[in-house]
Design an enzyme around this catalytic site. Structure first.
Site, PDB file in Angstrom:
ATOM      1  N   ASP A 265     -14.386  -4.095  -3.015  1.00 32.27           N
ATOM      2  CA  ASP A 265     -14.351  -3.995  -1.549  1.00 32.27           C
ATOM      3  C   ASP A 265     -15.753  -4.309  -1.044  1.00 32.27           C
ATOM      4  O   ASP A 265     -16.697  -3.576  -1.364  1.00 32.27           O
ATOM      5  CB  ASP A 265     -13.943  -2.585  -1.115  1.00 32.27           C
ATOM      6  CG  ASP A 265     -12.514  -2.253  -1.524  1.00 32.27           C
ATOM      7  OD1 ASP A 265     -11.736  -3.198  -1.798  1.00 32.27           O
ATOM      8  OD2 ASP A 265     -12.175  -1.062  -1.577  1.00 32.27           O
TER       9      ASP A 265
ATOM     10  N   ASP B  13       0.875  -1.174   0.000  1.00 33.49           N
ATOM     11  CA  ASP B  13       0.000   0.000   0.000  1.00 33.49           C
ATOM     12  C   ASP B  13       0.909   1.220   0.000  1.00 33.49           C
ATOM     13  O   ASP B  13       1.704   1.406   0.922  1.00 33.49           O
ATOM     14  CB  ASP B  13      -0.890   0.004   1.235  1.00 33.49           C
ATOM     15  CG  ASP B  13      -1.891  -1.142   1.205  1.00 33.49           C
ATOM     16  OD1 ASP B  13      -2.962  -0.966   0.619  1.00 33.49           O
ATOM     17  OD2 ASP B  13      -1.567  -2.223   1.742  1.00 33.49           O
TER      18      ASP B  13
END
Lengths: 217, 257
Positions: free
Chosen positions: B131, B12
């Site tokens: 998601d 990330d």
């Protein structure tokens, strides 16, 4: 042996991965080009390919890369490595995009894996064939030097190559079907997998290509 | 099955630096994504995913440059996602050296983007990231929906039908993250993983919640995932990639060594 490599660019996307892997494997110089003069001067030639076959063939023909590649193969002194869609384009016909006539340099076809693909145990297999699969070296070849028989290479494709002459096949994979992972004829070596994305085995194959004299056995 | 299940460490990245912490022995600059990607490449990771979580679109140049640097040194597949909104973003990342580009929120706002990107660049390089959160109560049959903005904003879109739709639009792979599990270290949300894996013919990457090697194995054997993605268990040096592969192999799962 010198290793000035030309990567044939017919405008179908990123060729930097191939170029940087070749440099990492020891190429003295790598150029990405579709200029016939530049390619004629190279010691060896890479014919890559990504994307949909119809678009690839349109660009290959529009940019004259079909004639260029045939000339390089005929010259015999320049070893050629074709990768993925670059390999598929060598055959006569592909089922992709509703059917596309391809270069016809190698007799044979490019088939869709098909819906309902299963392994021997009846397990469903997903398409694209994406990931690391074992490559069985069905014939010996200088480009397999130092690579374990059955080593895994990275594949990503939904169509598979079936040459008319099975003796051209030097490597196979199994994924519902037994497909052609690599084929070789004279100064040509073609692979369905991506050596530039296949870590150590891939770099070894590229390194072997950089020292290959273009002769099978 | 001869095809190896893939282990994918995830970086990330915010403004060119890996966040969520990384703790490799011997790494001088713990936040440099290039150095971290190189380390995972050397360890035998099957793929690397790079998620740009930079909020502002103006920082995109940093991402492109970082991807270029990684691609020069890493010879395994590289997936890049985060903030991909248009065909031009997909092209820029592929040209920088990404092998696959992951589309998330933009696919919800404009599903045709997936179709256009797959038609232009090939399905093999288009990943749709989803998601999801469970929206049903414990008494109801499990139902999951898509969320955006880090799991804060509901969309009302049911997860399994969305995955089918994205596969039909030409996605080459699904990256499924459970926002209920992300960061919990409780393991993957196996129910939705299994639901989607069975619903689509394209490969599925499971993400969100890995806290142990057993979780990785469960994602494959119970969730039916083709690949498993994790960040913190690798970043903090708890487990190396070879340790994860040894564990999976001992559980009878095909891995690349």
């Amino acid at each position: 042996m010198t290793s000035y490599v030309a990567v044939i660019d017919y405008g179908m996307g990123n060729l930097h991965s191939v170029a940087s892997a070749l440099e990492h494997a020891g190429a003295s110089r790598v150029v990405v080009s579709h200029d016939p003069d530049v390619i004629a001067q190279a010691d060896r030639v890479v014919f890559p390919g990504v994307g949909a076959m119809q678009d690839c063939m349109a660009e290959i023909n529009r940019m004259g890369c079909d004639r260029l590649l045939k000339a390089v193969l005929a010259s015999a002194h320049q070893p050629v490595l074709a990768i993925c869609v670059g390999m598929q384009a060598l055959l006569e016909h592909s089922e992709e995009n509703g059917g596309v006539d391809t270069l016809g340099i190698i007799p044979g076809r490019v088939n869709y894996f098909g819906a309902g693909l299963q392994d021997e145990q009846g397990q469903r297999l997903k398409v694209p064939h994406m990931g690391w699969n074992e490559v069985v070296q069905t014939s010996s070849h200088p480009l397999w030097a130092g690579i374990e028989n059955g080593a895994r290479f990275y594949f990503v494709h939904s169509y598979w190559v079936e040459p008319s002459d099975p003796s051209l096949m030097v490597g196979s994979f199994n994924y519902g079907v037994t497909g052609c992972a690599a084929l070789a004829r004279d100064n040509l070596f073609a692979v369905q997998f991506h050596p530039e994305k296949s870590h150590l085995a891939g770099l070894q194959l590229l390194s072997n290509f950089l020292t290959w004299d273009g002769i099978c056995l | 099955m001869p095809l190896a299940r893939r282990i994918i460490p995830c970086l990330d990245v915010d403004q060119g630096r890996v966040v969520k912490g990384v703790n490799f022995v011997g790494i001088r600059d713990a936040g440099d994504p290039v150095e971290i990607a190189r380390r995972y490449n050397e360890q035998g990771a099957d793929e690397i995913t790079f998620l740009d979580i930079t909020a502002s679109h103006e920082q995109r140049d940093t991402t492109v440059k970082t991807v270029e640097r990684i691609a020069r040194e890493v010879f395994i597949p590289l997936t890049v996602g985060g903030g991909v909104r248009a065909i031009s973003d997909v092209r820029a990342l592929l040209n920088a050296g990404a092998d696959k580009v992951s589309i998330n929120t933009a696919a919800i706002h404009n599903p045709d983007l997936v179709e256009a990107a797959a038609a232009r660049f090939g399905a093999q390089c288009i990943v749709v990231a989803m998601d999801v959160k469970r929206v049903s109560t414990n008494d109801e049959p499990p139902r999951y929906e898509l969320f955006t903005h880090g799991g804060r904003r509901p969309t009302g879109i049911e997860a399994v039908s969305w995955a089918r739709k994205m596969a039909a639009k030409g996605a080459g792979e699904i990256l499924l993250t459970s926002m209920d599990r992300d960061g919990t270290r409780d393991g993957f949300e196996l129910t939705v993983t299994r639901q989607i894996s069975e619903a689509v013919d394209i490969p599925l990457i499971a993400s969100g919640g890995v806290g142990s090697l057993e979780h990785l194995a469960d994602g494959i054997t119970k969730g039916g995932a083709d690949a498993v993605l994790a960040a913190s268990i690798f970043h903090f040096g708890e487990f190396t990639i070879p340790e994860a592969k040894d564990y999976l192999a001992a559980r009878g799962i095909e891995v690349r060594r």
